[in-house]
Design a protein around this motif. Structure first.
Motif, PDB file in Angstrom:
ATOM      1  N   GLN A  39      13.274   0.059   6.108  1.00 13.91           N
ATOM      2  CA  GLN A  39      12.582   1.249   5.616  1.00 13.91           C
ATOM      3  C   GLN A  39      13.474   2.044   4.662  1.00 13.91           C
ATOM      4  O   GLN A  39      13.014   2.551   3.633  1.00 13.91           O
ATOM      5  CB  GLN A  39      12.153   2.118   6.797  1.00 13.91           C
ATOM      6  CG  GLN A  39      11.048   1.488   7.638  1.00 13.91           C
ATOM      7  CD  GLN A  39      10.787   2.263   8.919  1.00 13.91           C
ATOM      8  OE1 GLN A  39      11.619   3.056   9.356  1.00 13.91           O
ATOM      9  NE2 GLN A  39       9.646   2.020   9.530  1.00 13.91           N
ATOM     10  N   ASN A  40      14.751   2.154   5.018  1.00 15.12           N
ATOM     11  CA  ASN A  40      15.674   2.886   4.146  1.00 15.12           C
ATOM     12  C   ASN A  40      15.874   2.181   2.811  1.00 15.12           C
ATOM     13  O   ASN A  40      15.948   2.824   1.755  1.00 15.12           O
ATOM     14  CB  ASN A  40      17.022   3.066   4.851  1.00 15.12           C
ATOM     15  CG  ASN A  40      16.963   4.111   5.954  1.00 15.12           C
ATOM     16  OD1 ASN A  40      16.150   5.022   5.905  1.00 15.12           O
ATOM     17  ND2 ASN A  40      17.811   3.978   6.952  1.00 15.12           N
ATOM     18  N   TRP A  42      13.682   0.260   1.309  1.00 14.86           N
ATOM     19  CA  TRP A  42      12.471   0.432   0.508  1.00 14.86           C
ATOM     20  C   TRP A  42      12.425   1.834  -0.109  1.00 14.86           C
ATOM     21  O   TRP A  42      12.009   2.005  -1.257  1.00 14.86           O
ATOM     22  CB  TRP A  42      11.224   0.181   1.348  1.00 14.86           C
ATOM     23  CG  TRP A  42       9.973   0.206   0.519  1.00 14.86           C
ATOM     24  CD1 TRP A  42       8.980   1.142   0.546  1.00 14.86           C
ATOM     25  CD2 TRP A  42       9.602  -0.731  -0.496  1.00 14.86           C
ATOM     26  NE1 TRP A  42       8.011   0.838  -0.362  1.00 14.86           N
ATOM     27  CE2 TRP A  42       8.353  -0.310  -1.022  1.00 14.86           C
ATOM     28  CE3 TRP A  42      10.180  -1.898  -0.998  1.00 14.86           C
ATOM     29  CZ2 TRP A  42       7.693  -0.999  -2.028  1.00 14.86           C
ATOM     30  CZ3 TRP A  42       9.519  -2.594  -1.997  1.00 14.86           C
ATOM     31  CH2 TRP A  42       8.293  -2.138  -2.514  1.00 14.86           C
ATOM     32  N   THR A  43      12.865   2.822   0.651  1.00 17.54           N
ATOM     33  CA  THR A  43      12.921   4.190   0.110  1.00 17.54           C
ATOM     34  C   THR A  43      13.863   4.258  -1.091  1.00 17.54           C
ATOM     35  O   THR A  43      13.550   4.868  -2.119  1.00 17.54           O
ATOM     36  CB  THR A  43      13.398   5.170   1.194  1.00 17.54           C
ATOM     37  OG1 THR A  43      12.458   5.152   2.281  1.00 17.54           O
ATOM     38  CG2 THR A  43      13.489   6.583   0.647  1.00 17.54           C
ATOM     39  N   ARG A  44      15.013   3.598  -0.989  1.00 13.42           N
ATOM     40  CA  ARG A  44      15.975   3.590  -2.104  1.00 13.42           C
ATOM     41  C   ARG A  44      15.403   2.871  -3.323  1.00 13.42           C
ATOM     42  O   ARG A  44      15.625   3.280  -4.465  1.00 13.42           O
ATOM     43  CB  ARG A  44      17.273   2.919  -1.660  1.00 13.42           C
ATOM     44  CG  ARG A  44      18.043   3.706  -0.610  1.00 13.42           C
ATOM     45  CD  ARG A  44      19.354   3.044  -0.260  1.00 13.42           C
ATOM     46  NE  ARG A  44      20.000   3.707   0.861  1.00 13.42           N
ATOM     47  CZ  ARG A  44      21.174   3.350   1.368  1.00 13.42           C
ATOM     48  NH1 ARG A  44      21.820   2.323   0.833  1.00 13.42           N
ATOM     49  NH2 ARG A  44      21.703   3.993   2.392  1.00 13.42           N
ATOM     50  N   CYS A  46      12.205   2.643  -4.174  1.00 11.58           N
ATOM     51  CA  CYS A  46      11.188   3.501  -4.790  1.00 11.58           C
ATOM     52  C   CYS A  46      11.817   4.689  -5.526  1.00 11.58           C
ATOM     53  O   CYS A  46      11.280   5.158  -6.532  1.00 11.58           O
ATOM     54  CB  CYS A  46      10.203   3.998  -3.733  1.00 11.58           C
ATOM     55  SG  CYS A  46       9.242   2.684  -2.937  1.00 11.58           S
ATOM     56  N   GLU A  47      12.949   5.181  -5.018  1.00  8.70           N
ATOM     57  CA  GLU A  47      13.593   6.334  -5.643  1.00  8.70           C
ATOM     58  C   GLU A  47      14.403   5.970  -6.877  1.00  8.70           C
ATOM     59  O   GLU A  47      14.594   6.805  -7.762  1.00  8.70           O
ATOM     60  CB  GLU A  47      14.499   7.026  -4.615  1.00  8.70           C
ATOM     61  CG  GLU A  47      13.743   7.738  -3.503  1.00  8.70           C
ATOM     62  CD  GLU A  47      14.676   8.325  -2.455  1.00  8.70           C
ATOM     63  OE1 GLU A  47      15.891   7.983  -2.501  1.00  8.70           O
ATOM     64  OE2 GLU A  47      14.214   9.105  -1.604  1.00  8.70           O
ATOM     65  N   PRO A 232      14.039   7.248  10.282  1.00 15.93           N
ATOM     66  CA  PRO A 232      12.693   6.776   9.916  1.00 15.93           C
ATOM     67  C   PRO A 232      11.732   6.915  11.084  1.00 15.93           C
ATOM     68  O   PRO A 232      12.105   6.662  12.234  1.00 15.93           O
ATOM     69  CB  PRO A 232      12.914   5.303   9.549  1.00 15.93           C
ATOM     70  CG  PRO A 232      14.172   4.915  10.248  1.00 15.93           C
ATOM     71  CD  PRO A 232      15.034   6.148  10.248  1.00 15.93           C
TER      72      PRO A 232
END
Length: 298
Positions: A39-40, A42-44, A46-47, A232
């Motif tokens: 999850q982390n 994927w967040t990185r 997208c950012e 998360p």
């Protein structure tokens, strides 16, 4: 196994991906990582991926055994009658009757895959983690978690467990102490910081499917704690024992856990985390036996 494909990947993001995954080709990363790390990452992505595209494929407790996400892509993940598919950008939009009269070879394969997935789902009902919490009240924005517990089940048998009292910052209401048996003295002697308990709890459950009773109540409290410490939130596959019981027993006066347990001849609900995890497991075990018996009759 998690697979990530990225185009126009900036060096910083490539470094983040390489810390956890193996780059087997240009922009293609694979590896086994926990749900939190996934999850982390994927967040990185997208950012930090402004001009490129990304796709992530990862295991999931659903009929297909996998799920996927896309970023900056014209290929979009869609739900097709319970099956996750990627919508091709050049394909035409389906009309209102599409899917109802679709009898192609591909649809035949889809039905076969769905049957296989249902068989897998039956097997998965023997492998899960039971979760239960005790709280100082009913409002996750004001009240606090008193006890956080989980029991890991493999092949229908409890294999390991986690349970921890939490050092709440308020005095425990008298009615809660009477209900749970948890006193302020017990919290002072054995309670730990919520952050530490949540971190160990998330490690224990990992990406297992979870069995809860009235799942939204517990998850609201747990996810509130996750947000507090920037962890998360829980996105595991959920089995709600309350809903399972309502589908199986349509004639009970109410569907409280203690009522269902009494109907099945099981021990009383004790309103303590680990004890109630064991009780929920036993209830779910009997529900599974009734499900198997009904299928054998048909």
């Amino acid at each position: 196994m998690v697979v990530v494909t990225v185009t126009n990947c900036p060096p910083g993001l490539r470094g983040d991906l390489s810390k956890w995954l193996c780059e087997i080709n240009v922009g293609v990363y694979v590896g086994n990582i926990s749900t939190r790390v996934r999850q982390n990452l994927w967040t990185r992505i997208c950012e930090n991926l402004s001009s490129g595209q990304a796709t992530m494929v990862y295991p999931a407790m659903n009929e297909q055994g996998l799920d996927f996400k896309s970023w900056n892509s014209t290929w979009q993940a869609v739900d097709y009658d319970g099956i996750k598919l990627m919508k091709h950008p050049l394909s035409c939009e389906p009309n209102a009757n599409e899917g109802k009269n679709y009898h192609s070879t591909a649809y035949g394969h889809l039905l076969a895959k769905r049957k296989l997935a249902n068989d897998r789902k039956e097997y998965s009902r023997l492998n899960y983690t039971v979760v239960d919490i005790e709280t100082t009240g009913l409002d996750p924005t004001k009240d606090q978690i008193l006890e956080l517990s989980a029991a890991k089940v493999r092949k229908g048998v409890i294999e390991s467990s986690y349970s921890q009292l939490i050092g709440v910052t308020c005095s425990i209401p008298a009615n809660i102490s009477q209900l749970t048996g948890i006193s302020n003295e017990m919290i002072e002697a054995n309670g730990v910081e919520l952050k530490s308990a949540v971190e160990k709890f998330l490690t224990f459950i990992d990406d297992d499917q979870l069995l809860l009773f009235n799942a939204s109540f517990d998850l609201n409290f747990i996810n509130q704690a996750c947000k507090l410490y920037d962890y998360p939130i829980i996105e595991n596959h959920i089995i709600d024992l309350y809903k399972e019981a309502r589908k199986t027993f349509r004639y009970l006066s109410n569907y409280k856990l203690e009522t269902i347990a009494a109907f099945l001849g099981l021990s009383e609900q004790k309103h303590r985390g680990l004890d109630d995890c064991i009780l929920m497991h036993n209830v779910f075990h009997q529900l599974n036996e009734k499900l198997i018996a009904s299928k054998e009759k048909t």
